[in-house]
Design a protein around this motif. Sequence first.
Motif, PDB file in Angstrom:
ATOM      1  N   ALA A  15       1.534   9.398  12.932  1.00 45.87           N
ATOM      2  CA  ALA A  15       0.170   9.831  13.062  1.00 45.87           C
ATOM      3  C   ALA A  15      -0.202  10.235  14.384  1.00 45.87           C
ATOM      4  O   ALA A  15       0.354  10.083  15.366  1.00 45.87           O
ATOM      5  CB  ALA A  15      -0.749   8.582  12.286  1.00 45.87           C
ATOM      6  N   ASP A  16      -1.612  11.135  14.137  1.00 45.01           N
ATOM      7  CA  ASP A  16      -1.708  11.459  15.797  1.00 45.01           C
ATOM      8  C   ASP A  16      -2.541  10.249  16.412  1.00 45.01           C
ATOM      9  O   ASP A  16      -2.557  10.508  17.690  1.00 45.01           O
ATOM     10  CB  ASP A  16      -2.930  12.652  15.367  1.00 45.01           C
ATOM     11  CG  ASP A  16      -2.562  13.763  14.771  1.00 45.01           C
ATOM     12  OD1 ASP A  16      -1.250  14.307  15.170  1.00 45.01           O
ATOM     13  OD2 ASP A  16      -2.894  14.327  13.704  1.00 45.01           O
ATOM     14  N   GLY A  17      -2.877   9.181  16.047  1.00 46.71           N
ATOM     15  CA  GLY A  17      -3.551   8.266  16.560  1.00 46.71           C
ATOM     16  C   GLY A  17      -3.611   6.797  15.687  1.00 46.71           C
ATOM     17  O   GLY A  17      -3.465   6.686  14.232  1.00 46.71           O
ATOM     18  N   THR A  45       2.372  11.500   4.666  1.00 45.35           N
ATOM     19  CA  THR A  45       2.663  10.741   5.971  1.00 45.35           C
ATOM     20  C   THR A  45       2.107   9.610   6.193  1.00 45.35           C
ATOM     21  O   THR A  45       2.784   8.552   6.625  1.00 45.35           O
ATOM     22  CB  THR A  45       2.579  11.690   7.054  1.00 45.35           C
ATOM     23  OG1 THR A  45       3.224  12.739   6.938  1.00 45.35           O
ATOM     24  CG2 THR A  45       2.872  11.007   8.213  1.00 45.35           C
ATOM     25  N   LEU A  46       0.884   9.311   5.839  1.00 44.79           N
ATOM     26  CA  LEU A  46       0.026   8.285   5.990  1.00 44.79           C
ATOM     27  C   LEU A  46       0.645   6.975   4.981  1.00 44.79           C
ATOM     28  O   LEU A  46       0.656   5.785   5.280  1.00 44.79           O
ATOM     29  CB  LEU A  46      -1.512   8.488   5.728  1.00 44.79           C
ATOM     30  CG  LEU A  46      -2.196   9.226   7.027  1.00 44.79           C
ATOM     31  CD1 LEU A  46      -3.588   9.726   6.636  1.00 44.79           C
ATOM     32  CD2 LEU A  46      -1.857   8.578   8.341  1.00 44.79           C
ATOM     33  N   ALA A  59      -5.282   3.874   6.487  1.00 41.28           N
ATOM     34  CA  ALA A  59      -4.956   5.146   7.064  1.00 41.28           C
ATOM     35  C   ALA A  59      -6.129   6.182   6.549  1.00 41.28           C
ATOM     36  O   ALA A  59      -6.541   5.776   5.555  1.00 41.28           O
ATOM     37  CB  ALA A  59      -3.449   5.532   6.586  1.00 41.28           C
ATOM     38  N   VAL A  60      -6.184   7.033   7.315  1.00 38.82           N
ATOM     39  CA  VAL A  60      -7.275   8.132   7.101  1.00 38.82           C
ATOM     40  C   VAL A  60      -6.805   9.437   7.556  1.00 38.82           C
ATOM     41  O   VAL A  60      -6.527   9.708   8.586  1.00 38.82           O
ATOM     42  CB  VAL A  60      -8.429   7.932   7.563  1.00 38.82           C
ATOM     43  CG1 VAL A  60      -8.574   7.722   9.034  1.00 38.82           C
ATOM     44  CG2 VAL A  60      -9.807   8.784   7.172  1.00 38.82           C
ATOM     45  N   ASN A  90      -5.546   2.301  -2.297  1.00 41.48           N
ATOM     46  CA  ASN A  90      -7.026   1.935  -1.836  1.00 41.48           C
ATOM     47  C   ASN A  90      -6.978   1.902  -0.520  1.00 41.48           C
ATOM     48  O   ASN A  90      -7.867   1.565   0.145  1.00 41.48           O
ATOM     49  CB  ASN A  90      -7.483   0.903  -2.558  1.00 41.48           C
ATOM     50  CG  ASN A  90      -7.899   1.182  -4.119  1.00 41.48           C
ATOM     51  OD1 ASN A  90      -7.937   2.405  -4.359  1.00 41.48           O
ATOM     52  ND2 ASN A  90      -7.657   0.165  -4.937  1.00 41.48           N
ATOM     53  N   ARG A  91      -5.793   2.144   0.138  1.00 40.52           N
ATOM     54  CA  ARG A  91      -5.780   1.827   1.666  1.00 40.52           C
ATOM     55  C   ARG A  91      -5.469   3.268   2.404  1.00 40.52           C
ATOM     56  O   ARG A  91      -5.743   3.407   3.604  1.00 40.52           O
ATOM     57  CB  ARG A  91      -4.549   0.893   2.183  1.00 40.52           C
ATOM     58  CG  ARG A  91      -4.601  -0.362   1.731  1.00 40.52           C
ATOM     59  CD  ARG A  91      -3.050  -0.964   1.815  1.00 40.52           C
ATOM     60  NE  ARG A  91      -2.587  -1.193   2.908  1.00 40.52           N
ATOM     61  CZ  ARG A  91      -1.605  -1.378   3.471  1.00 40.52           C
ATOM     62  NH1 ARG A  91      -0.749  -1.619   2.131  1.00 40.52           N
ATOM     63  NH2 ARG A  91      -0.970  -1.323   4.330  1.00 40.52           N
ATOM     64  N   ILE A  92      -5.794   4.470   1.602  1.00 38.32           N
ATOM     65  CA  ILE A  92      -5.933   5.598   2.142  1.00 38.32           C
ATOM     66  C   ILE A  92      -6.883   6.128   1.927  1.00 38.32           C
ATOM     67  O   ILE A  92      -7.590   6.220   0.960  1.00 38.32           O
ATOM     68  CB  ILE A  92      -4.587   6.388   1.496  1.00 38.32           C
ATOM     69  CG1 ILE A  92      -3.187   5.933   1.721  1.00 38.32           C
ATOM     70  CG2 ILE A  92      -4.734   7.719   2.029  1.00 38.32           C
ATOM     71  CD1 ILE A  92      -1.890   6.394   1.393  1.00 38.32           C
TER      72      ILE A  92
END
Length: 367
Positions: A15-17, A45-46, A59-60, A90-92
């Motif tokens: 991820a980007d960060g 990806t997330l 993850a967002v 539910n974590r995305i």
Amino acid sequence: MNNALQKPKALDTKADGCWKGPKGHIHVEVKKTNSVRDVRGALLTLAYLIGQEPSKNQAVCVVVETRLSSGRLEEELVRFRQVIHPAIANRIHFLLGKGEAQGHHVNAFGGSMENAPTGFYDWLEELVAKKLQDVYAHQLPPRQIVVAALVQLRLWNASPVTVKYLQETCRVSYPTVAAVLKELAELGWLEDSGERGVRLRNLISGEWMELAREHARQRKVHLFTDPTGQNTPEKMVKRLARLQDTDKLPQTVRIGGVIGASEYFPELDITAAPRLDLCVDRDPSRIAKILDAGLIHKAKPDQRIAVAVHVTSAPLDATRWKSKPTRPWASELECLADLVEMGYTREASEMAIHITATNKEKSTPNE
């Protein structure tokens, strides 16, 4: 997971960060896009990232500067959650940048993520700004970056430079530099410098105008209006200086347009600047908001332009070629391109004549 969703290459699963909080990590993927397909790729990806991590991690996907609505992104997230494992679903989340990210406002983002930890949105603003800076730093076509560098070196009366120097300074490939030099050589615009390197010869005013028109065509410009009508270019220049003095705006934000052109050509026959022109190498919306939170994108033809932000490459390091510190002015080429863009053709031609004469004065016969 649905067999139709193929796992991306390992190289694509970073991820980007990542926000590392005491109650769990939040992986962030930033997308500046109008494409739903890009959003789906980011969500996938997330999903692979947090699928291998503790259940407290989230993850967002953060979508910025987009025509996609919150409703469309919500719909896409719902559909995505339906085809992945419930333990991950539910974590995305998704967040949509509202284009108001400045001053640590949580409401600069909206979306499916609720109750984010303290400090997350401040960190997220910085991540998005850095991501957009990387994007905007390459908005000027590689060919034009090389041309602008050669022009600036000519204006500084710098000594000839090598192809390798242009590659490294402009961050472009050898074929790009070689193609530009071939084109300029065919025009007869290069000096015969032998083995010392390459340099533009002294150009005539018509050639400067040709360069300015092409530079204006190649740049991307973002126009902002002031609904209050209270701002003047002169007021905003003073505000810009204060913000740069306190490091709230980067030193690479440079003043162009009528105000910048007047610094190089005091005889410029324009009574007052109709707008403030800035050259930047990063997110123009963020720069405008920091300069004045009341500025908004020009959306209607009859709205008066208060600020024009031109996305260009960062200026060359002047310390190698000049003894004095660089002023906060855009280059002569940028200012000339601004005049052309605003329709000040006669005034631009007069400035081009001035540039030609000044450049000749800087040169010496034995160079």
